[in-house]
Scaffold this motif. Structure first.
Motif, short mmCIF file in Angstrom:
data_model
loop_
_atom_site.label_atom_id
_atom_site.label_comp_id
_atom_site.label_asym_id
_atom_site.label_seq_id
_atom_site.Cartn_x
_atom_site.Cartn_y
_atom_site.Cartn_z
N GLN A 190 0.85 -1.40 -0.02
CA GLN A 190 -0.07 0.28 -0.16
C GLN A 190 0.98 1.24 -0.14
O GLN A 190 2.27 1.16 0.39
N ALA A 191 0.21 2.28 -0.39
CA ALA A 191 0.99 3.62 -0.50
C ALA A 191 0.22 4.66 0.36
O ALA A 191 -1.01 4.78 0.19
N ARG A 192 0.66 5.39 1.26
CA ARG A 192 -0.02 6.36 2.01
C ARG A 192 0.70 7.73 2.16
O ARG A 192 2.24 7.80 1.67
N PRO A 193 0.18 8.86 2.14
CA PRO A 193 0.92 10.06 1.89
C PRO A 193 1.79 10.49 3.27
O PRO A 193 1.32 10.01 4.29
N ARG A 194 2.73 10.74 2.87
CA ARG A 194 3.72 11.19 3.92
C ARG A 194 3.12 12.52 4.73
O ARG A 194 2.69 13.39 4.14
N PRO A 195 3.54 12.35 6.00
CA PRO A 195 3.29 13.52 6.55
C PRO A 195 3.89 14.89 6.21
O PRO A 195 5.04 14.82 5.88
N GLU A 274 13.08 22.47 20.37
CA GLU A 274 11.91 22.12 21.12
C GLU A 274 11.10 21.24 20.21
O GLU A 274 10.30 20.37 20.44
N PHE A 275 10.89 21.56 18.81
CA PHE A 275 10.17 20.79 17.87
C PHE A 275 10.64 19.46 17.86
O PHE A 275 9.83 18.39 18.09
N VAL A 276 11.96 19.14 17.68
CA VAL A 276 12.52 17.65 17.79
C VAL A 276 12.37 17.14 19.00
O VAL A 276 11.62 15.85 18.98
N GLY A 283 7.03 10.97 16.70
CA GLY A 283 6.87 10.33 15.32
C GLY A 283 6.27 11.24 14.46
O GLY A 283 5.65 11.10 13.60
N ALA A 284 6.16 12.55 14.80
CA ALA A 284 5.06 13.73 14.12
C ALA A 284 5.89 13.82 12.60
O ALA A 284 5.00 14.10 11.71
N CYS A 285 7.10 13.93 12.63
CA CYS A 285 7.82 14.05 11.43
C CYS A 285 8.39 12.74 10.87
O CYS A 285 9.26 12.82 9.92
N ARG A 286 8.15 11.49 11.17
CA ARG A 286 8.91 10.44 10.94
C ARG A 286 8.42 10.03 9.38
O ARG A 286 7.27 9.77 9.13
N GLY A 287 9.42 9.93 8.53
CA GLY A 287 9.04 9.79 7.26
C GLY A 287 8.31 10.85 6.44
O GLY A 287 7.88 10.56 5.37
N GLY A 288 8.38 12.07 7.04
CA GLY A 288 7.53 13.16 6.43
C GLY A 288 8.51 13.98 6.00
O GLY A 288 9.71 14.17 5.82
N HIS A 317 11.90 12.80 6.26
CA HIS A 317 12.28 12.12 5.11
C HIS A 317 13.14 13.14 4.22
O HIS A 317 14.19 13.17 3.82
N ARG A 318 12.51 14.39 4.02
CA ARG A 318 13.18 15.50 3.44
C ARG A 318 13.09 16.68 4.23
O ARG A 318 11.96 16.90 4.89
N ILE A 319 14.02 17.86 4.03
CA ILE A 319 13.63 19.10 4.55
C ILE A 319 13.66 20.07 3.43
O ILE A 319 14.84 20.01 2.71
N VAL A 320 12.92 21.05 3.29
CA VAL A 320 12.66 21.98 2.20
C VAL A 320 12.72 23.09 3.13
O VAL A 320 12.07 23.39 3.83
N TRP A 321 13.44 24.25 2.55
CA TRP A 321 13.71 25.50 3.25
C TRP A 321 13.41 26.57 2.26
O TRP A 321 13.92 26.63 1.12
N LEU A 322 12.41 27.47 2.86
CA LEU A 322 11.84 28.46 1.92
C LEU A 322 12.50 29.93 2.71
O LEU A 322 12.18 30.10 3.58
#
Length: 364
Positions: A190-195, A274-276, A283-288, A317-322
């Motif tokens: 199965q495929a699920r959307p990443r957080p 603090e977020f980490v 697990g909020a960002c695990r694989g997200g 999973h990835r970090i995107v910086w704006l």
């Protein structure tokens, strides 16, 4: 121009539309007049779009309406044509293509300023936009539909083809044929959307961009399910719950009420740490996909930022910086975080946010 003369011009325009084959009733003309009473009747844009909204009910009538409007107001001797402020500017613009209507647009037509204006707004920095332009951008952002990347899970589901045989279904169906496995059944993962996690900088240095980014976060929250939104200045605030509200204005008002350090200082390292510690390890960002919107101006300890961004890169999973500030010399915070950033975008206008929306499905 007197009000009676204005109404007479609108009635003549309605007659021209009827002659062109568009069904326009007297009530439609009254609605058109009422709409223009709240707008600027001498503005070509208000005149055009008020008529298109109130007088056109079918998509296939849009090109006919456009051509009739151009002939009546721009290429005629009506009194209205003499007072339109955008008469000369409209001559250099292109024709808007009708949605759902086949055919090539006429590149030489003298109208289409709205499409051109929307394109200008897409590339105009949030810091240079007026309140009216920001309101228009909010409407455009509401139409953006984000598609978060999907990841394959360990759970499987029945499928027509695949690489994993479904032994249970195969044996069950073989009982109908005396135990002979005539048909093979398969399963696939199965495929699920990443957080998707948005962490927005609302400090003083980001004041010109924070409200536009917050509106983008609201549109993102409405378009995708697994989206978490945080704001930070000197402290981290989770604003996911207020963005559930259906009214954009009310949702943004409630979110802004929670953020007590709006347009204050910046502690990127402390807030990411603090977020980490509080959310990332749960697990909020695990694989997200973590999207950080900040200019990198950090007043905190650089070692804290380096440790926090490193730990965050290991959890997600990835970090995107704006970064809306395209400086020749990046600030210290950006220099520290850059080795851990997978994608770096500007985020200063709507075009860059659209680029982010197009990039997300490719980050699987």
């Amino acid at each position: 121009m007197a009000e009676a003369g204005m109404i007479a011009v609108l009635v003549e325009f309605a007659d021209a539309l009827r002659a062109a084959g568009i069904v326009v009733g007297s009530g439609d003309v009254l609605t058109y007049s009422s709409a223009l009473a709240r707008l600027d009747a001498t503005d070509l844009g208000d005149l055009y779009w008020a008529g298109r909204t109130t007088l056109v009910t079918r998509r296939e009538d849009i090109p006919t309406y456009h051509d009739t409007f151009v002939r009546f107001f721009l290429n005629s001797t009506t009194p209205m044509a003499d007072v339109l402020r955008l008469h000369e500017a409209a001559a250099t613009l292109t024709t808007p293509a009708a949605e759902g209507v086949e055919g090539e647009p006429d590149d030489n037509a003298p109208l289409g300023w709205q499409a051109s204006a929307a394109e200008v707004l897409r590339h105009k920095s949030f810091a240079a936009c007026t309140e009216a332009e920001l309101a228009a951008l909010r409407k455009i952002m509401a139409a953006i539909r984000l598609t978060p990347p999907r990841r394959r899970t360990r759970r499987t589901r029945p499928a027509r083809t695949g690489r994993t045989p479904d032994l249970r279904r195969t044996i069950r169906t073989s009982l109908r044929t005396a135990g002979e496995p005539v048909a093979l059944h398969w399963r696939q993962r199965q495929a699920r959307p990443r957080p998707l996690i948005l962490i927005l900088d609302v400090s003083g240095s980001m004041a010109d961009y924070s409200r536009g980014l917050l509106q983008f976060a609201y549109s993102t929250r409405r378009a995708a399910r697994k989206v978490d939104v945080f704001c930070f200045g000197t402290r981290l605030t989770r604003i996911t719950a207020p963005l559930h509200h259906r009214s954009p204005d009310e949702a943004l008002r409630r979110a802004a009420a929670l953020v007590v350090d709006w347009e204050g200082g910046t502690r990127i390292g402390g807030c990411l740490d603090e977020f980490v510690r509080t959310w990332g390890r749960r697990g909020a960002c695990r694989g997200g996909i973590v999207v950080i919107c900040s200019d990198g101006l950090d007043r905190g300890d650089p070692d804290v930022l380096a440790t926090a961004i490193h730990r965050l890169s290991l959890l997600c999973h990835r970090i995107v910086w704006l970064n809306p500030h395209n400086a020749d010399q990046p600030p210290l915070g950006m220099a520290i975080a850059k080795p851990h950033i997978d994608e770096l975008l500007s985020g200063h206008d709507l075009a860059s946010l659209t680029e982010l929306a197009a990039l997300l499905p490719k980050l699987a």
